[in-house]
Design a protein around this motif. Structure first.
Motif: not given
Ligand SMILES: NC(=O)c1ccc[n+]([C@@H]2O[C@H](COP(=O)([O-])OP(=O)(O)OC[C@H]3O[C@@H](n4cnc5c(N)ncnc54)[C@H](O)[C@@H]3O)[C@@H](O)[C@H]2O)c1
Ligand SMILES: N[C@@H](CCC=O)C(=O)O
Length: 546
Positions: A355-357, A396-399, A414-415, A434-435
């Motif tokens: 969804e974030v993408a 860890q930056i997931l997205v 940013t997750v 940022v989450l």
């Protein structure tokens, strides 16, 4: 002063219906036209307004547009010490007449202001909010149109109710009354950039009660706040009752706080600034006539807690909205997410990332944009530095994780996944998209509640997602003071005036609940009147008789 020849009832009110701005809709066309018209006039010149008259000090500052920082929305005149002094003197001079105006007349002015917000000036105010504060159409609609109109209309209703609260009893031959006087002196309203509605409410609440108000708007909301001020004037608020005083924040605010007639602060903004102002006020107590009322709604570090029993899809979608709408620049924005491992591994993570993408980042004037810019250079740098700190601490930056400030201040949603639930981005307010996610073991639900409670200094909003009752009850009980606004299976942003009174305690403020009656108590000074109809025959009480 004219007599009051009736007891009046305020008309029935309701929340302002929201426009949806779908493709081809008349409201989309009208808003687009207002944006285009405003763009053709840029930059607008904004004066201070003192006693209803524009004051052009010549000390010019700019409100740049966050999506296009080379250009600015307005050039505004910053107040100098003389302007501040005459604004305070003028407000005090306007006080007697304003506080003596019959209540129904004050109410009528504010109801008219609400109509101007929701009608004649709706799109102009939204256009200024979109260009100046970087909101997309929906975010501008819920703020500058709906919430501002709601604050004004519900405010009238709340004051009507407040005034009707009268002593329960009258002894024989006696009539007891309570009067709700305006504060003695002036109220200082200091507003944030992120909600046009909050600016209007911070000065509107005290003014509706008969106070006079010195309003220092936020630099990055100057034009939208100026239009709000003009709406108040057109609605009939007399000159001097609200003074519009943009200027260098520390100097203008200090001068107002150092004045002996300072009677109250109505503040919304960061916790840091509010604490400073509270300390400054405290050290001035000997110069004031009374004890100033201090009301401040401030920062948040808001959480979603996803229990193993939650509806995954709903929890994901609500989290995406709460974390990233308006680029996370709401005090209520979601920024720490606690997800049970069973949820995380069985769809939550994949759905969240997918969804974030899909979130479109960019110019908020394009209809499909969900995430617009952050407000300015300071915010951009601060948010990017938080992402870096999270990386440095092993997050860890997931997205996301990147930004582009070449034209506007854009940051990708940013997750961050953290193994350390007390890492910096789980603790401090970031105020950007940022989450940070912490995955907890399902059997450690109770321990996680304690963690949520103890992780941050704030207590503003939080949401619990579960399809079972027991986890909701348990969390609500254990997190008693962790949020002033709690949601079940709903995102932690988007409180509506008259529906979810808004505010938090701990580091998040005085929790006087904007959008409810309780905020109005803070800006009145009650006086009890007892009137006797039967005189005395002698001074002795019966117990004195032989
Ligand atoms: N709890 C709520 O209801 C609520 C609502 C909106 C925003 N906020 C909070 O507001 C903050 C974002 O808004 P902001 O960036 O405009 O906040 P901010 O604290 O930077 O500014 C708020 C107001 O204070 C003024 N100000 C700044 N520094 C000052 C100083 N040294 N002395 C006197 N005045 C000063 C600003 O010009 C502005 O008018 C966030 O922390 C957010 O959580 C809270
Ligand atoms: N009332 C708003 C937040 C205001 C602060 O920025 C909400 O509930 O989202």
């Amino acid at each position: 002063m004219s007599p009051q020849l009736g007891t009046f009832t305020v008309p029935a009110i309701d929340n302002e219906p929201m426009n949806h701005y779908g493709p081809g809709s008349p409201e989309r066309k009208a808003l687009q036209a207002a944006i285009t018209e405003l763009q053709q006039q840029l930059p607008i010149e904004v004066p201070c307004v003192v006693n209803g008259k524009p004051v052009k000090t010549g000390n010019l500052a700019k409100q740049p547009m966050p999506h296009d920082h080379a250009n600015h929305l307005c050039t505004y005149h910053e107040a100098d010490p003389q302007t501040v002094a005459s604004a305070i003197d003028g407000a005090l001079a306007a006080k007697e007449e304003w506080q003596s105006l019959p209540w129904n007349d004050r109410a009528a002015i504010f109801l008219k202001a609400a109509e101007l917000v929701s009608g004649k000036y709706r799109y102009k105010l939204m256009a200024a909010t979109m260009l100046g504060q970087g909101k997309n159409a929906w975010q501008a609609e819920i703020d500058a149109a709906a919430e501002l109109a709601d604050f004004l209309r519900f405010g009238v209703k709340f004051v009507e109710r407040l005034y009707s609260i009268q002593p329960e009893k009258n002894s024989g031959g006696v009539w007891n009354r309570t009067e709700y006087r305006a504060l003695e002196g002036f109220v200082l309203a200091v507003s944030p950039f992120n909600f046009t509605a909050i600016g209007g409410n911070l000065c509107g609440v005290p003014a509706l009660l008969g106070n006079v108000v010195f309003w220092k708007p936020a630099p990055m909301a100057t034009l939208a706040n100026y239009i709000t001020y003009q709406i108040f004037t057109e609605a009939g608020i007399p000159p001097g009752v609200i003074q519009f005083v943009p200027g260098p924040p520390p100097e203008v605010v200090a001068q107002a706080i150092n004045h002996k007639a300072f009677a109250g602060l109505h503040f919304t903004g960061s916790t840091f600034v509010f604490k400073k102002l509270w300390k400054d006020i405290s050290s001035n107590l000997d110069i004031y006539r009374g004890y100033p009322r201090i009301v401040g709604e401030t920062g948040g570090k808001n959480w979603h807690l996803i229990h193993g029993s939650a509806d995954t899809r709903n929890a994901v979608l609500q989290s995406v909205r709460a974390a990233f709408e308006y680029s996370g620049q709401k005090c209520s924005a979601l920024s720490r997410l606690y997800v049970s491992v069973s949820q995380w591994e069985n769809g939550f993570k994949d759905q969240l990332l997918s969804e974030v993408a899909k979130v479109k980042v960019g110019n908020q004037l394009e209809w499909s944009t969900f995430v617009g810019p952050v407000i300015n250079r300071i915010a951009f740098d601060k948010i990017i530095s938080y992402i870096q700190k999270a990386k440095d601490a092993g997050g860890q930056i997931l997205v996301g994780g990147t930004g582009d400030d070449s034209k506007g201040y854009f940051i990708q949603p940013t997750v961050i996944l953290t193994q350390d639930p007390k890492s910096v981005t789980m603790v401090e307010e970031i105020f950007g998209p940022v989450l940070t996610v912490y995955v907890y073991r399902d059997e450690e639900y109770e321990k996680t509640l304690k963690l949520i409670d103890e992780t941050s200094a704030y207590g503003l909003t939080g949401s619990i997602f579960s399809n079972s009752r027991a986890p909701l009850i348990q969390a609500t009980h254990k997190l008693l003071n962790a949020a002033g606004n709690v949601y079940y299976n709903e995102k932690c942003t988007g409180a509506v005036v008259g529906q979810q009174p808004f505010g938090g305690s701990r580091g998040s403020g005085t929790n006087d609940k904007a959008g409810s009656m309780s905020i109005f108590y803070r800006f009145v000074n009650a006086r009890s009147i007892k009137e006797g109809f039967v005189g005395l025959d002698g001074f002795n009480y019966p117990s004195n008789l032989e």
